[in-house]
Design a protein around this motif. Structure first.
Motif, mmCIF file in Angstrom:
data_model
loop_
_atom_site.group_PDB
_atom_site.id
_atom_site.type_symbol
_atom_site.label_atom_id
_atom_site.label_comp_id
_atom_site.label_asym_id
_atom_site.label_seq_id
_atom_site.Cartn_x
_atom_site.Cartn_y
_atom_site.Cartn_z
ATOM 1 N N ARG A 176 -58.924 -54.264 41.130
ATOM 2 C CA ARG A 176 -59.536 -53.728 39.911
ATOM 3 C C ARG A 176 -58.778 -54.188 38.667
ATOM 4 N N VAL A 177 -57.468 -54.293 38.776
ATOM 5 C CA VAL A 177 -56.678 -54.789 37.643
ATOM 6 C C VAL A 177 -57.094 -56.223 37.320
ATOM 7 N N LYS A 180 -60.426 -56.139 35.583
ATOM 8 C CA LYS A 180 -60.322 -55.701 34.192
ATOM 9 C C LYS A 180 -59.773 -56.813 33.303
ATOM 10 N N LEU A 181 -58.808 -57.546 33.819
ATOM 11 C CA LEU A 181 -58.238 -58.641 33.046
ATOM 12 C C LEU A 181 -59.293 -59.698 32.740
ATOM 13 N N THR A 184 -61.626 -58.483 30.146
ATOM 14 C CA THR A 184 -61.033 -58.518 28.814
ATOM 15 C C THR A 184 -61.087 -59.918 28.219
ATOM 16 N N ILE A 185 -60.854 -60.921 29.059
ATOM 17 C CA ILE A 185 -60.835 -62.294 28.553
ATOM 18 C C ILE A 185 -62.238 -62.823 28.283
ATOM 19 N N PHE A 216 -65.191 -52.686 40.442
ATOM 20 C CA PHE A 216 -65.076 -52.622 38.985
ATOM 21 C C PHE A 216 -66.350 -53.101 38.309
ATOM 22 N N ASP A 295 -54.276 -67.497 33.089
ATOM 23 C CA ASP A 295 -54.178 -66.553 31.980
ATOM 24 C C ASP A 295 -53.271 -65.373 32.311
ATOM 25 N N PHE A 296 -53.465 -64.819 33.493
ATOM 26 C CA PHE A 296 -52.623 -63.699 33.913
ATOM 27 C C PHE A 296 -52.239 -63.860 35.386
ATOM 28 N N ILE A 333 -48.686 -56.657 35.265
ATOM 29 C CA ILE A 333 -49.485 -57.717 34.661
ATOM 30 C C ILE A 333 -48.543 -58.671 33.937
#
Lengths: 345, 345
Positions: A176-177, A180-181, A184-185, A216, A295-296, A333
């Motif tokens: 889920r993290v 979400k990332l 967001t992007i 998510f 990105d992450f 993150i």
DNA sequence: TTTTATTGTGTGTTCGAGCACATTTTTTCA
DNA sequence: TGAAAAAATGTGCTCGAACACACAATAAAA
């Protein structure tokens, strides 16, 4: 305020000998009712904590603990674990704890069983291990239980075993993290979950992450979630076909530390507008993070997992602390700017 | 493998008494050259670590450590510190360590000085404090040094004092993390750094973050960085005027935990397209994170700072461990999905 | 009543490091 | 050479908990 009471103090207060107090404290019996009452009355009034230092000096056992990991030379993901183990060794070697490391091949269930066999022959006090292979790990853990050897596990759980000292992350939430990332992007478009997997072994962890990722976006409308499995040696051609057939792709979530392989491809083929999120601080991944291809990254913190798992075991024996049944570590993150702080620690 | 050598073992191996070995180990002199050589030869061969448990049993001092924080009732940012302190108390109370807490008002230098006065009267072994006020903190720390009381600080540094045991974060880098996050979300447009500050006291920390933030965008072309200071009671009107005069604003970076105040305003006035990044897991901030008004929070981890700071002090006295001069904690990035993991821990 | 179990209670030793003090060896100087 | 001083070395006690063991008091069996 809180005075430091010794067993002798209690004995004097209760008007008995320290031997009697000791028998009361440890429920060893052989104490008359009157003496018992007098001692327990005193114990109720004051808060007595046995001096752990003194207790340990007497016990003075050299505990032996084995650590069993997948060989870091075969999968660099496990390298940080060595640091974690070494930290514990440094912290506690003056207390006379014996910590031994063993590796198994992440590709061979046989080597896993073999290593456990060796450990069981040595009959240590405890074992910290990564139960990579479900079936074999279940078997092995039952053997340890029979032998009265404490076992803690980290990285991943095993459903079949009920009582366990587990340290790791909530993989569903981890997915889920990642979701979400990407949200967001990208803010919209098609998203892909990519598994890079040579064997079945990792399947369950990856599925958990995928489940979280999907859950998510089920709550959100303007996205479409695609799935893709990549395998060597056809990696490049498979990925190429996938990207060509989904021109609206805006983001990719890779469920393992092999995300750098996708990043390599994207960079080589100039896919600059696809967001990329994956796992773990491998050197290759960090490089891609710094150049912006990734990105992450989500940090699973293998070092901390090994460190805490081992530390809990040591403190359990040394100071009789309880080992938590389950400890879920934060899901870190990482971007190009905070990555250095995590590499040091 | 590594046997546990005692002082007695060494004595036997060297053919001297344990008293002589002890004198060699502690450079107490009164040892003949021949004896010295024989002992040091043995010491070179084996790796001897004195049993910390035994050493401590003899010392058996009840150490007293004070913790001095801004009052969490006046600023909820400090609340998690209490948990951190309690964790240490739980971990070490059986070792006979005396930990006492004191608060000062974050708005009153006088209360800070007063609290330190009280502590100095009690002459504890060590103090852990938050040096919120530069001038006063420098003075106070010199006093502690004269009194031979060990001081550790956390949250922020003080330039004037050279030797210090500091635990905190790299604020410059923290600003860069905020910048990178906004860049990831927005990809272009005007960005604002907003300070919410009633007093001068926080200025230096905020400036560090601002410096980091700016440095990031100096390397990148298609952004413009604006600055804005907000003060109560004109908060809303000041912010309103600022937003109206910058219609191209795509993101805001708030340098403190008061970011929820900006979020409140944005939500109330339907500014849905402005990305928002701020600090710390206050309840209000977490709510805005979950509803999407705040995109990311940067976690300064006050609990961990207090925990580690205190733990280092305790272990310094108990086990003679070194206190690191400076420990910079990771800069945690928090979004709506990983926030729960951090609230628990 | 004497002998043997049973139960209750106190004493003394152990763990390893540290240090005070006692003892032995060496050096100094009358 | 012999006594005193100095240096080197060894002995023994302490810290607090744990536990073995000795001894006492009572109860049960002979």
């Amino acid at each position: 305020m809180s005075k430091k009471y010794t067993i002798r103090d209690i004995a004097e207060l209760a008007g008995v000998s320290k031997g009697t107090v000791d028998r009361v404290l440890h429920n060893r019996g052989r104490v008359s009712e009157t003496a018992l009452k007098r001692v327990t009355n005193i114990l109720d009034e004051i808060d007595y904590h046995p001096n752990l230092i003194a207790r340990n000096l007497k016990n003075n056992k050299a505990y032996t603990i084995y650590v069993l990991l997948p060989n870091p030379e075969q999968d660099p993901y496990w390298e940080p674990c060595l640091e974690g183990v070494n930290s514990v060794v440094d912290e506690f070697n003056a207390f006379g704890v014996n910590i031994k490391q063993l590796f198994f091949s992440p590709k061979s269930t046989k080597s896993f069983l073999q290593a456990n066999n060796e450990i069981q022959k040595a009959t240590p006090d405890a074992v910290l291990l990564v139960p990579l292979f479900f079936k074999e790990a279940s078997v092995v853990m039952k053997q340890y239980e029979r032998l009265g050897i404490v076992v803690s596990i980290f990285n991943n759980t095993i459903e079949t075993v009920t009582t366990k000292n587990f340290i790791g992350q909530n993989l569903y939430q981890s997915g889920r993290v990642g979701a979400k990332l990407l949200q967001t992007i990208t803010s919209k478009g098609d998203l892909a979950v990519i598994h890079i997997d040579e064997k079945y072994k990792n399947a369950v962890f990856m599925q958990e992450k995928e489940r979280g990722f999907e859950s998510f976006f089920k709550e959100i409308s303007n996205y479409k979630v695609l799935k893709c499995k990549l395998k060597h040696p056809d990696f490049d051609s498979l990925l190429n076909r996938f990207l060509k057939s989904h021109p609206n792709l805006t983001g990719i979530f890779v469920t393992t530390s092999k995300v750098y392989q996708v990043a390599d491809f994207l960079k080589k083929n100039n896919y600059t507008n696809i967001a990329l999120v994956g796992y773990d601080l491998l050197d290759e991944n960090v490089n891609h993070l710094k150049t912006g291809t990734i990105d992450f990254l989500i940090h699973q913190n293998p070092k901390q997992q090994a460190y805490l798992g081992l530390k809990f075991l040591v403190e359990h024996f040394l100071f009789e602390k309880n080992i938590p049944n389950q400890l879920l570590l934060p899901i870190d993150i990482i971007n190009s700017e905070n990555v250095t702080q995590f590499l040091r620690s």
